[in-house]
Motif scaffolding. Structure first.
Motif, PDB file in Angstrom:
ATOM      1  N   LYS A 149      13.915   2.552 -19.374  1.00 51.71           N
ATOM      2  CA  LYS A 149      13.808   1.094 -19.291  1.00 51.71           C
ATOM      3  C   LYS A 149      13.296   0.493 -20.596  1.00 51.71           C
ATOM      4  CE  LYS A 149      10.321  -0.692 -17.026  1.00 51.71           C
ATOM      5  NZ  LYS A 149       9.385  -0.923 -15.901  1.00 51.71           N
TER       6      LYS A 149
ATOM      7  N   TYR B  14       6.369  -7.435  -7.351  1.00 52.26           N
ATOM      8  CA  TYR B  14       7.453  -6.455  -7.508  1.00 52.26           C
ATOM      9  C   TYR B  14       7.939  -6.041  -6.133  1.00 52.26           C
ATOM     10  CZ  TYR B  14       6.408  -5.600 -12.471  1.00 52.26           C
ATOM     11  OH  TYR B  14       6.231  -5.709 -13.814  1.00 52.26           O
ATOM     12  N   ALA B  16       8.863  -3.108  -4.575  1.00 49.93           N
ATOM     13  CA  ALA B  16       8.928  -1.649  -4.675  1.00 49.93           C
ATOM     14  C   ALA B  16       9.532  -1.081  -3.396  1.00 49.93           C
ATOM     15  CB  ALA B  16       7.540  -1.085  -4.923  1.00 49.93           C
ATOM     16  N   VAL B  21       4.730  -5.437  -4.071  1.00 48.85           N
ATOM     17  CA  VAL B  21       3.470  -5.185  -4.775  1.00 48.85           C
ATOM     18  C   VAL B  21       3.106  -6.439  -5.552  1.00 48.85           C
ATOM     19  CG1 VAL B  21       2.316  -3.789  -6.532  1.00 48.85           C
ATOM     20  CG2 VAL B  21       4.081  -2.756  -5.086  1.00 48.85           C
ATOM     21  N   ALA B  23       1.493  -7.844  -8.362  1.00 50.68           N
ATOM     22  CA  ALA B  23       0.940  -7.345  -9.618  1.00 50.68           C
ATOM     23  C   ALA B  23       0.042  -8.390 -10.272  1.00 50.68           C
ATOM     24  CB  ALA B  23       2.059  -6.938 -10.568  1.00 50.68           C
ATOM     25  N   PRO B  42      -8.696  -2.666 -16.329  1.00 48.89           N
ATOM     26  CA  PRO B  42      -8.439  -1.263 -15.985  1.00 48.89           C
ATOM     27  C   PRO B  42      -6.938  -1.045 -15.775  1.00 48.89           C
ATOM     28  CG  PRO B  42      -9.228  -2.430 -14.061  1.00 48.89           C
ATOM     29  CD  PRO B  42      -9.316  -3.401 -15.209  1.00 48.89           C
ATOM     30  N   SER B  43      -6.508   0.204 -15.774  1.00 49.92           N
ATOM     31  CA  SER B  43      -5.076   0.432 -15.636  1.00 49.92           C
ATOM     32  C   SER B  43      -4.621   0.046 -14.230  1.00 49.92           C
ATOM     33  CB  SER B  43      -4.730   1.877 -15.955  1.00 49.92           C
ATOM     34  OG  SER B  43      -5.259   2.723 -14.989  1.00 49.92           O
ATOM     35  N   GLY B  44      -3.438  -0.525 -14.169  1.00 53.35           N
ATOM     36  CA  GLY B  44      -2.880  -0.973 -12.902  1.00 53.35           C
ATOM     37  C   GLY B  44      -3.216  -2.418 -12.576  1.00 53.35           C
ATOM     38  N   CYS B  45      -3.900  -3.125 -13.485  1.00 48.73           N
ATOM     39  CA  CYS B  45      -4.289  -4.500 -13.184  1.00 48.73           C
ATOM     40  C   CYS B  45      -3.209  -5.498 -13.599  1.00 48.73           C
ATOM     41  CB  CYS B  45      -5.627  -4.855 -13.852  1.00 48.73           C
ATOM     42  SG  CYS B  45      -5.519  -5.089 -15.612  1.00 48.73           S
ATOM     43  N   GLY B  46      -2.122  -5.010 -14.164  1.00 44.28           N
ATOM     44  CA  GLY B  46      -1.007  -5.905 -14.480  1.00 44.28           C
ATOM     45  C   GLY B  46      -0.904  -6.310 -15.940  1.00 44.28           C
ATOM     46  N   LYS B  47      -1.545  -5.558 -16.819  1.00 41.33           N
ATOM     47  CA  LYS B  47      -1.496  -5.908 -18.246  1.00 41.33           C
ATOM     48  C   LYS B  47      -0.076  -5.779 -18.808  1.00 41.33           C
ATOM     49  CE  LYS B  47      -4.522  -2.750 -19.476  1.00 41.33           C
ATOM     50  NZ  LYS B  47      -4.702  -2.074 -18.167  1.00 41.33           N
ATOM     51  N   SER B  48       0.563  -4.642 -18.495  1.00 44.89           N
ATOM     52  CA  SER B  48       1.922  -4.449 -18.995  1.00 44.89           C
ATOM     53  C   SER B  48       2.875  -5.482 -18.397  1.00 44.89           C
ATOM     54  CB  SER B  48       2.426  -3.042 -18.666  1.00 44.89           C
ATOM     55  OG  SER B  48       1.658  -2.084 -19.366  1.00 44.89           O
ATOM     56  N   THR B  49       2.629  -5.819 -17.145  1.00 45.89           N
ATOM     57  CA  THR B  49       3.455  -6.840 -16.495  1.00 45.89           C
ATOM     58  C   THR B  49       3.325  -8.174 -17.224  1.00 45.89           C
ATOM     59  OG1 THR B  49       3.119  -5.753 -14.365  1.00 45.89           O
ATOM     60  CG2 THR B  49       3.851  -8.038 -14.319  1.00 45.89           C
TER      61      THR B  49
HETATM   62  N1  LIG Z   1       8.795  -2.127 -11.864  1.00 45.12           N
HETATM   63  C1  LIG Z   1       7.797  -2.063 -10.965  1.00 45.12           C
HETATM   64  N2  LIG Z   1       8.069  -1.926  -9.649  1.00 45.12           N
HETATM   65  C2  LIG Z   1       7.081  -1.889  -8.745  1.00 45.12           C
HETATM   66  N3  LIG Z   1       5.782  -1.977  -9.033  1.00 45.12           N
HETATM   67  C3  LIG Z   1       5.429  -2.111 -10.314  1.00 45.12           C
HETATM   68  C4  LIG Z   1       6.420  -2.149 -11.355  1.00 45.12           C
HETATM   69  N4  LIG Z   1       5.783  -2.279 -12.540  1.00 45.12           N
HETATM   70  C5  LIG Z   1       4.477  -2.304 -12.253  1.00 45.12           C
HETATM   71  N5  LIG Z   1       4.241  -2.202 -10.930  1.00 45.12           N
HETATM   72  C6  LIG Z   1       2.933  -2.241 -10.254  1.00 45.12           C
HETATM   73  O1  LIG Z   1       2.267  -3.406 -10.675  1.00 45.12           O
HETATM   74  C7  LIG Z   1       0.900  -3.127 -10.932  1.00 45.12           C
HETATM   75  C8  LIG Z   1       0.566  -3.488 -12.367  1.00 45.12           C
HETATM   76  O2  LIG Z   1       1.238  -2.608 -13.238  1.00 45.12           O
HETATM   77  P1  LIG Z   1       1.103  -2.692 -14.817  1.00 45.12           P
HETATM   78  O3  LIG Z   1       1.457  -4.061 -15.247  1.00 45.12           O
HETATM   79  O4  LIG Z   1       1.886  -1.588 -15.412  1.00 45.12           O
HETATM   80  O5  LIG Z   1      -0.453  -2.441 -15.031  1.00 45.12           O
HETATM   81  P2  LIG Z   1      -1.250  -1.996 -16.350  1.00 45.12           P
HETATM   82  O6  LIG Z   1      -0.346  -2.137 -17.526  1.00 45.12           O
HETATM   83  O7  LIG Z   1      -2.434  -2.890 -16.398  1.00 45.12           O
HETATM   84  O8  LIG Z   1      -1.675  -0.571 -16.133  1.00 45.12           O
HETATM   85  C9  LIG Z   1       0.672  -1.671 -10.614  1.00 45.12           C
HETATM   86  O9  LIG Z   1       0.144  -1.592  -9.321  1.00 45.12           O
HETATM   87  C10 LIG Z   1       2.041  -1.078 -10.659  1.00 45.12           C
HETATM   88  O10 LIG Z   1       2.155  -0.006  -9.779  1.00 45.12           O
END
Ligand SMILES: Nc1ncnc2c1ncn2[C@@H]1O[C@H](COP(=O)(O)OP(=O)(O)O)[C@@H](O)[C@H]1O
Ligand SMILES: [Mg+2]
Lengths: 261, 258
Positions: A149, B14, B16, B21, B23, B42-49
């Motif tokens: 991706k 999201y 899933a 979910v 985010a 912390p990881s999983g808080c939606g930073k990448s999102t």
């Molecule tokens: N494409 C996706 N489909 C389903 N859930 C997602 C997807 N991307 C992220 N998530 C969920 O959204 C939440 C935030 O993810 P992410 O933004 O990657 O967090 P971070 O970067 O802070 O670790 C997590 O619980 C993750 O499992």
């Protein structure tokens, strides 16, 4: 650093082959196995020299069928996979048909192909093509879809056109998978041509094998088998060479290099 | 000062396989032109999102994301992104991995090749231009991807835990290099990290997040003088800010209290 003497990696295969040949020769002589059951390698070598003319003639015929069928499969399968990779719905519709068609044994349709296309080159080429087609399509399709991706995100953030995306990201990422499929196909191509020759032919190694079996000439049968496996190894090595040249960055070679240290 | 990037009441759900979910929820903030904003959580808080929304690679389920006042409807191209993984193209040599940007964008390749070499030198990769990515360490690979994000001189830089894979020494050095680069160029930067010190040392403001769903706990003003140096981390104000963020995390149950 202490360096131990090691057998160069490229000779490993040859070494094992040589050991098998020696064991075979010794086994046959010690066990007094008659030639009409299992001829020793020396007899096969002798026969090869003796019949070199006819063997080369039939080898040339089979090689031609193999190469055309194999090349055709490459030319058709890769673009087809590339096209399918762009259109998910079309893939979903066509893929089951592809799989279903593949469950039909090629041996079973060989006689039919002879009825349709006669006794010449065409049916052999066609069987070789059909048998090579599937592994190349399947692996190529996986390849064209293999970019993660993040790679497509990177591409989009640069504003790539679909064509740029295909050329710069999809194709290079697909190549290792394509080569894996082509390698499998390279060994199958010979099987296909031989199956075609078994059904109806007046030349080729498959034809020569049938003749030798009919005459209970076991030494000639083995000689043909040896030539066939050499042909297979050569074709595989050819694909491998092209891969090394085309994909110097590829993972499988990385592993081998690492092993050599 | 007009906001380079602004998010208003943004939520992201999201779909899933196991169900929806959430985010992000109720995210409101903006990054001013030339501002350095750290996103800490912390990881999983939606930073990448958050980063994928800011770059138009994903779209919010509610609320608005706008760049220079215009809502984002497509992938933003006037941008440099450093992803959490380095996303190097294995089949391209180091220099060519950086040069993919000018190549795709149809820029003057000669001019940009010199720029690429200068950038690689800046991050200490002189002599590695002709190596393949698999010949590099994780830290070196990420540095290449930083060069790739910078080469076309984008006004907005998004970085997702870019130094996460680096060893502590290289990391400190890269943090300082990034700081100097920002002081020099004054790009808008959204810098995602889970490292409290790194977040504070680099930023003018730190957006602290709490997880599940990702919400903003507080946006902390970092009133430390520029240029920041490694010694800045020894100052009283810095230590206070770190403690403040730590308490925020404790209050939201991200960090355990001892
Ligand atoms: N494409 C996706 N489909 C389903 N859930 C997602 C997807 N991307 C992220 N998530 C969920 O959204 C939440 C935030 O993810 P992410 O933004 O990657 O967090 P971070 O970067 O802070 O670790 C997590 O619980 C993750 O499992
Ligand atoms: Mg992340």
């Amino acid at each position: 650093m202490k360096t131990r003497w090691r057998i160069p990696g490229s000779l490993d295969g040859l070494l094992v082959g040589a050991i098998i040949v020696v064991l075979w020769e010794v086994g046959v002589r010690v066990g007094n196995v008659p030639n009409y059951l299992l001829p020793p390698p020396s007899a096969i070598a002798q026969r090869m020299v003796q019949d070199i003319g006819s063997i080369l003639y039939h080898t040339a015929a089979t090689t031609l069928e193999v190469m055309i069928g194999f090349a055709l499969a490459i030319i058709v399968s890769i673009p087809l996979a590339a096209a399918l990779a762009q259109m998910r719905t079309v893939e979903r519709m066509l893929y089951p048909v592809l799989v279903a068609s593949q469950t039909i044994p090629k041996v079973a349709i060989a006689p039919l192909l002879v009825v349709w296309f006669g006794f010449g080159l065409a049916p052999k080429v066609l069987i070789a093509f059909l048998i090579c087609f599937f592994p190349i399509v399947v692996d190529s399709l996986i390849g064209f879809r293999s970019a993660p991706k993040e790679v497509s995100w990177l591409a989009r953030s640069m504003g790539t056109t679909r064509w740029q995306n295909f050329i710069n990201f999809q194709i290079p990422a697909a190549l290792p998978h394509i080569f894996a499929g082509v390698k499998v196909a390279s060994t199958l191509a010979i099987v296909g041509a031989i199956v075609g020759e078994f059904v109806a032919a007046d030349r080729g190694l498959g034809y020569q094998l049938i003749v030798a079996n009919g005459a209970l000439d076991v030494t000639l049968s083995f000689t043909v088998l040896v030539v066939l496996s050499l042909l297979g190894v050569l074709l595989y090595a050819l694909v491998d060479m092209v891969e090394r040249w085309a994909l110097p960055w590829h993972v499988s070679q990385r592993a081998i290099e690492g092993d050599g240290r | 000062m007009s906001a380079a990037l602004s998010l208003s009441s943004v939520g992201k759900i999201y779909q899933a396989k196991s169900g929806p979910v959430q985010a992000l929820d109720g995210i409101d903030f903006s990054i001013g032109e030339g501002e350095f904003l750290s996103i800490l959580g912390p990881s999983g808080c939606g930073k990448s999102t958050l980063l994928s929304l800011a770059s138009g690679l994903e779209f919010p389920t509610s609320g608005n994301v706008a760049l220079s006042g215009k809502p984002i409807t497509h992938a933003v191209t006037d941008i440099g992104i450093v992803f959490q993984t380095d996303v190097l193209l294995e089949w391209r040599r180091v220099l060519d991995n950086v040069m993919i940007q000018p190549q795709i964008r149809g820029l003057d390749m000669k001019l940009y090749e010199q720029k690429a070499r200068d950038l690689l030198a800046l991050v200490g990769l002189t002599g590695f231009e002709d190596k393949y990515p698999h010949e590099l360490s994780g830290g070196m690979r990420q540095r290449v991807s930083i060069c790739r994000a910078l080469i076309h001189d984008p006004p907005l830089l998004l970085m997702d835990e870019p130094f996460g894979a680096l060893d502590a020494l290289t990391r400190e050095q890269m943090v300082m290099e990034l700081h100097l680069l920002w002081l020099r160029t004054r790009k808008s930067v959204m810098f995602v990290t889970h490292d409290i010190q790194e977040a504070i040392l680099l930023a003018q403001r730190v957006l602290v997040m709490t997880p599940r769903p990702g919400r903003i706990a507080e946006i902390v003003e970092v009133d430390l003088p520029f240029p920041r140096k490694p010694e800045t981390m020894e100052t009283r104000r810095f230590v206070e800010l770190v403690a403040h963020v730590r308490h925020l995390f404790e209050r939201h149950g991200v960090l355990k209290k001892y």
